[in-house]
Write a protein that holds these residues in place. Structure first.
Motif, PDB file in Angstrom:
ATOM      1  N   VAL A 125       0.850  -1.186   0.000  1.00  0.00           N
ATOM      2  CA  VAL A 125       0.000   0.000   0.000  1.00  0.00           C
ATOM      3  C   VAL A 125       0.891   1.244   0.000  1.00  0.00           C
ATOM      4  CG1 VAL A 125      -1.812   1.272   1.194  1.00  0.00           C
ATOM      5  CG2 VAL A 125      -1.816  -1.240   1.237  1.00  0.00           C
ATOM      6  N   ILE A 126       0.706   2.092  -1.016  1.00  0.00           N
ATOM      7  CA  ILE A 126       1.479   3.335  -1.141  1.00  0.00           C
ATOM      8  C   ILE A 126       0.504   4.493  -0.976  1.00  0.00           C
ATOM      9  CG2 ILE A 126       2.996   4.712  -2.612  1.00  0.00           C
ATOM     10  CD1 ILE A 126       3.762   2.140  -4.076  1.00  0.00           C
ATOM     11  N   GLU A 127       0.627   5.220   0.131  1.00  0.00           N
ATOM     12  CA  GLU A 127      -0.286   6.317   0.425  1.00  0.00           C
ATOM     13  C   GLU A 127       0.379   7.672   0.186  1.00  0.00           C
ATOM     14  OE1 GLU A 127      -3.245   4.627   3.803  1.00  0.00           O
ATOM     15  OE2 GLU A 127      -1.186   4.960   4.495  1.00  0.00           O
ATOM     16  N   ASN A 128      -0.481   8.722   0.108  1.00  0.00           N
ATOM     17  CA  ASN A 128      -0.011  10.095  -0.089  1.00  0.00           C
ATOM     18  C   ASN A 128       0.900  10.200  -1.308  1.00  0.00           C
ATOM     19  OD1 ASN A 128      -1.304  11.023   2.375  1.00  0.00           O
ATOM     20  ND2 ASN A 128       0.317   9.883   3.451  1.00  0.00           N
ATOM     21  N   ALA A 129       0.474   9.576  -2.387  1.00  0.00           N
ATOM     22  CA  ALA A 129       1.282   9.529  -3.610  1.00  0.00           C
ATOM     23  C   ALA A 129       0.479  10.108  -4.768  1.00  0.00           C
ATOM     24  CB  ALA A 129       1.711   8.097  -3.910  1.00  0.00           C
ATOM     25  N   ASP A 130       0.948  11.203  -5.328  1.00  0.00           N
ATOM     26  CA  ASP A 130       0.298  11.810  -6.488  1.00  0.00           C
ATOM     27  C   ASP A 130       0.844  11.187  -7.767  1.00  0.00           C
ATOM     28  OD1 ASP A 130      -1.459  13.522  -5.281  1.00  0.00           O
ATOM     29  OD2 ASP A 130      -0.041  15.185  -5.177  1.00  0.00           O
ATOM     30  N   VAL A 131      -0.033  10.552  -8.539  1.00  0.00           N
ATOM     31  CA  VAL A 131       0.366   9.957  -9.815  1.00  0.00           C
ATOM     32  C   VAL A 131       0.268  11.035 -10.894  1.00  0.00           C
ATOM     33  CG1 VAL A 131      -0.160   8.194 -11.538  1.00  0.00           C
ATOM     34  CG2 VAL A 131      -0.430   7.679  -9.101  1.00  0.00           C
ATOM     35  N   VAL A 132       1.327  11.188 -11.685  1.00  0.00           N
ATOM     36  CA  VAL A 132       1.328  12.210 -12.737  1.00  0.00           C
ATOM     37  C   VAL A 132       1.351  11.615 -14.135  1.00  0.00           C
ATOM     38  CG1 VAL A 132       2.397  13.960 -11.276  1.00  0.00           C
ATOM     39  CG2 VAL A 132       3.854  12.422 -12.615  1.00  0.00           C
ATOM     40  N   GLU A 133       1.714  10.338 -14.254  1.00  0.00           N
ATOM     41  CA  GLU A 133       1.791   9.731 -15.584  1.00  0.00           C
ATOM     42  C   GLU A 133       1.740   8.212 -15.483  1.00  0.00           C
ATOM     43  OE1 GLU A 133       4.653   9.730 -19.615  1.00  0.00           O
ATOM     44  OE2 GLU A 133       5.344  10.697 -17.756  1.00  0.00           O
ATOM     45  N   VAL A 134       1.154   7.607 -16.504  1.00  0.00           N
ATOM     46  CA  VAL A 134       1.164   6.153 -16.646  1.00  0.00           C
ATOM     47  C   VAL A 134       1.882   5.815 -17.944  1.00  0.00           C
ATOM     48  CG1 VAL A 134      -0.231   4.070 -16.926  1.00  0.00           C
ATOM     49  CG2 VAL A 134      -0.986   5.875 -15.350  1.00  0.00           C
ATOM     50  N   THR A 135       2.882   4.945 -17.872  1.00  0.00           N
ATOM     51  CA  THR A 135       3.597   4.490 -19.067  1.00  0.00           C
ATOM     52  C   THR A 135       3.325   3.008 -19.267  1.00  0.00           C
ATOM     53  OG1 THR A 135       5.641   3.854 -17.924  1.00  0.00           O
ATOM     54  CG2 THR A 135       5.409   6.188 -18.563  1.00  0.00           C
ATOM     55  N   ALA A 136       3.924   2.446 -20.294  1.00  0.00           N
ATOM     56  CA  ALA A 136       3.695   1.030 -20.595  1.00  0.00           C
ATOM     57  C   ALA A 136       4.231   0.117 -19.509  1.00  0.00           C
ATOM     58  CB  ALA A 136       4.334   0.674 -21.930  1.00  0.00           C
ATOM     59  N   ASP A 137       5.230   0.583 -18.739  1.00  0.00           N
ATOM     60  CA  ASP A 137       5.848  -0.298 -17.744  1.00  0.00           C
ATOM     61  C   ASP A 137       5.964   0.320 -16.361  1.00  0.00           C
ATOM     62  OD1 ASP A 137       7.757   1.592 -18.229  1.00  0.00           O
ATOM     63  OD2 ASP A 137       9.325   0.201 -18.847  1.00  0.00           O
ATOM     64  N   ALA A 138       5.299   1.475 -16.122  1.00  0.00           N
ATOM     65  CA  ALA A 138       5.438   2.102 -14.813  1.00  0.00           C
ATOM     66  C   ALA A 138       4.332   3.115 -14.551  1.00  0.00           C
ATOM     67  CB  ALA A 138       6.806   2.791 -14.700  1.00  0.00           C
TER      68      ALA A 138
END
Length: 718
Positions: A211-224
């Motif tokens: 579980v990873i909390e307080n994490a702002d996601v800014v982009e989704v790539t093919a492998d990350a």
């Protein structure tokens, strides 16, 4: 009796959500005479959200997860339009669809759920997969869990959906050295009491979900998944489960909304009294509640009552949801957590309880009630019961007159000494010479097997065009013959608009024009076409096949058994939809490929492959050999015919085909299955066959070389 009551109102259900599914089941058991029901959904099935985590974990199959809308609609006497709604015109009372013309309504209801798409997150559209709509997610996950060699999964959204899915994925991927992470921009699982949250976090840890909390996601790539601080979280399957988002097109309807969801009152009516909304796409203004399936299920009886009231001038009921409800959360393995009023417990017994509730709900749709067939009068003429049989009469080509009966009738036709008209007995079109030009003319009609006028028109038009294509001609002009069931003038206008639009589209795509036609009112919807075609060269007939020629078939077999099974509630909706798509597939290009070299050609329709091949053999003075393993077959057809499901025309086709012998089994039985809008069957020189099959397949046809012409006057099956 209901069939004699005219149709006067259109009820359109947009979406196949849980509430609508239950309403359809109720409607089938107690329909409102005079109402035509339409269901619009992007897929032929609607997944049940309560069992999705179990499916993801591997506890349920896709069939167990899905509500079959085509089967359910048949039970309810409704039509299904497999398409996506994209708008509503409240003034015109029409619903806009992505793939076809608008659908009129008198009363409409919306149950399209929510979406977890993330249009504003960079790369998500290309590399991510939202948890909702469920059907798309379920299909993508099924492929990934089977094929991933080194699984790396990230679930975006630390709510109950994200927790359930991440634990389910971890369980399904156990033994594959998988990495599963649950990522939330804040604190995960805040909608639960502290007791329940503690239990769920413990379950996530036991499932080896990070579980990873307080994490702002800014982009989704093919492998990350890329976080705001630059951290790259490895992921080759990124799932969006960030909560409830309304479908974008709802904002353009003009209905009153709350945060993008349709505002409804106690009667479940929107700000427009002709439009209802239920399930997660609706917001209860009088009693706001969280998005949960339990409310959708309990709305069904109220919606069913109020739709009938709106269509018949009755009184309405109000819906008052319960204040709290039991939450049962899947924990990946066969264990669950139960939470209510701040108390939470977990364990395998709770999963058994949840499983019993979920499978009991789905049992309502997997085993629909058997409705009694209309009883015959006590005294009927001899032979009536034998003719009626114990199953419904098939429609489409399954309702045609048998080959033997038809041949006997045609044998009495007087011969003609006209030199400008040529007709080969067994061919479906006549050849006419006009001013030095060669024309072909045919007529054909079908008794409807679907309540959808657009789809039925497209299939019938393609079916009738088959006679023109079988002779190597180009379609020229068509007239229509339409029999409508009794309905109001308004519904007649709506129905005819769908029919003429579909006919013009099909004919226009192949260079023909619709030049009018005739209509009448009768007991059943029937549509037919009279078509002319022209050719610059010699027409192809059933005469001319030579020993050694290879037999090529351009479409798979099985439409007859699938339609028979669908009428009896035995076929899978996705198989029926695939059959519809094949039936509507035009043969214009296939005709051009084959006609240049075919020595004999026909289209395979009501008499079945064996019957139409017998026509070629008789007219050409030859025999044939069929290799069963080479026959292209529609999905589900072989299993159904092996289980004893056959079209009502099958026995006559078996008798009318004459000498057919050899290997037996389900595929042998499919030789006599009546085809609606079937493929072209051509006899071509052996040295040209492989190249022709290759060209046909490159053009998208499921063509195959299925046998050869012999000098023995019979059909041998190997």
């Amino acid at each position: 009796m209901h069939d004699q009551i005219p149709l006067t109102r259109d009820l359109v259900l947009i979406g196949g959500g849980h509430t609508h599914a239950l309403v359809l089941r109720m409607w089938g058991m107690n329909p409102l005479p005079g109402v035509r029901v339409t269901v619009i959904n992007p897929a032929p099935t609607a997944p049940y959200s309560g069992m999705l985590p179990g499916f993801v974990a591997g506890h349920y199959s896709k069939d167990e997860l899905d509500i079959d809308l085509i089967k359910l609609a048949r039970f309810a006497g409704a039509r299904v339009i497999v398409d996506k709604a994209i708008g509503i015109d409240l003034r015109a009372r029409t619903i806009s669809l992505k793939g076809r013309g608008p659908i009129p309504y008198d009363i409409a209801s919306i149950d399209i759920g929510i979406t977890s798409e993330m249009p504003n997150l960079q790369g998500f559209a290309e590399h991510g997969i939202p948890a909702k709509p469920l059907d798309t997610f379920a299909a993508r996950w099924d492929v990934y869990r089977k094929e991933a060699k080194k699984p790396r999964v990230a679930v975006l959204g630390g709510g109950v959906a994200g927790a359930e899915l991440s634990m389910a994925m971890a369980h399904a991927l156990r033994g594959k050295s998988a990495e599963v992470r649950l990522i939330d921009r804040g604190t995960a699982l805040t909608e639960f009491s502290e007791t329940a949250r503690s239990q769920l976090l413990k379950s996530l840890k036991e499932a080896r979900v990070e579980v990873i909390e307080n994490a702002d996601v800014v982009e989704v790539t093919a492998d990350a998944v890329v976080l705001k601080d630059g951290t790259r979280v490895p992921s080759t399957f990124t799932n969006g489960a960030t909560g409830a988002r309304p479908h974008g097109w709802i904002t353009e309807t003009g209905l009153n909304l709350y945060q993008g969801f349709i505002s409804v009152g106690p009667t479940l009516q929107s700000s427009d009294s002709h439009v209802f909304a239920v399930g997660d796409c609706a917001y209860l203004t009088h009693a706001p509640r969280p998005k949960a399936g339990v409310f959708a299920v309990r709305e069904a009886p109220v919606l069913f009552h109020n739709l009938r009231a709106a269509l018949s001038g009755g009184t309405f009921k109000g819906y008052q949801p319960q204040k709290d409800y039991l939450k049962l959360i899947s924990l990946g393995q066969k264990s669950a957590l139960a939470e209510k009023l701040g108390t939470a417990v977990r364990g395998p017994l709770l999963w058994s309880w949840k499983n019993r509730i979920d499978t009991g709900f789905m049992e309502k749709f997997h085993k629909l009630p058997t409705m009694a067939q209309p009883k015959l009068p006590a005294l009927v003429a001899d032979g009536v019961r034998a003719v009626m049989g114990d199953v419904p009469m098939c429609a489409g080509c399954g309702s045609k007159v048998g080959r033997s009966t038809l041949r006997a009738a045609l044998a009495d036709l007087p011969s003609s000494d006209r030199d400008d008209v040529r007709y080969v007995k067994g061919d479906d079109a006549a050849v006419i010479k006009v001013g030095g030009e060669t024309l072909v003319m045919t007529t054909d009609h079908l008794r409807a097997f679907t309540h959808d006028p657009d789809l039925m028109t497209r299939i019938t038009a393609t079916h009738a065009l088959g006679d023109i294509w079988a002779m190597g001609a180009e379609p020229q002009a068509a007239t229509m013959s339409v029999i409508l069931p009794r309905m109001s003038s308004e519904l007649q206008q709506r129905t005819m608009a769908e029919i003429t639009s579909a006919a013009a589209d099909v004919m226009g795509r192949v260079g023909a024009v619709v030049a009018g036609g005739h209509t009448s009112v009768g007991s059943e919807f029937t549509i037919g076409f009279t078509i002319t075609g022209r050719t610059a060269g010699e027409v192809r007939t059933i005469e001319g096949a030579k020993e050694g020629d290879v037999l090529i078939l351009t479409k798979p077999l099985g439409t007859g058994v699938l339609l028979a099974a669908e009428m009896r509630g035995l076929a899978k909706g996705r198989d029926v939809l695939a059959a519809y798509q094949r039936m509507a597939e035009p043969q214009a290009v296939a005709s051009r490929i084959l006609a240049s070299e075919a020595r004999a050609m026909t289209d395979v329709t009501g008499f079945g492959l064996a019957g139409h091949l017998s026509g070629i053999c008789e007219a050409s003075g030859v025999g044939a050999e069929i290799t069963l393993a080479n026959l292209p077959v529609l999905r589900g057809a072989e299993e159904l015919i092996a289980a004893g499901v056959k079209s009502t025309l099958w026995d006559e086709n078996r008798e009318g085909a004459g000498g057919v012998f050899g290997a037996q089994g389900p595929r042998f039985d499919l030789l006599f299955d009546p085809q609606t809008s079937g493929g072209l069957l051509a006899a071509v020189r052996a040295d040209l066959a492989d190249e022709m099959v290759r060209k046909l397949r490159l053009c998208g046809y499921g063509a195959a070389a299925i046998g050869r012409i012999t000098d023995t006057p019979a059909i041998k099956v190997i």
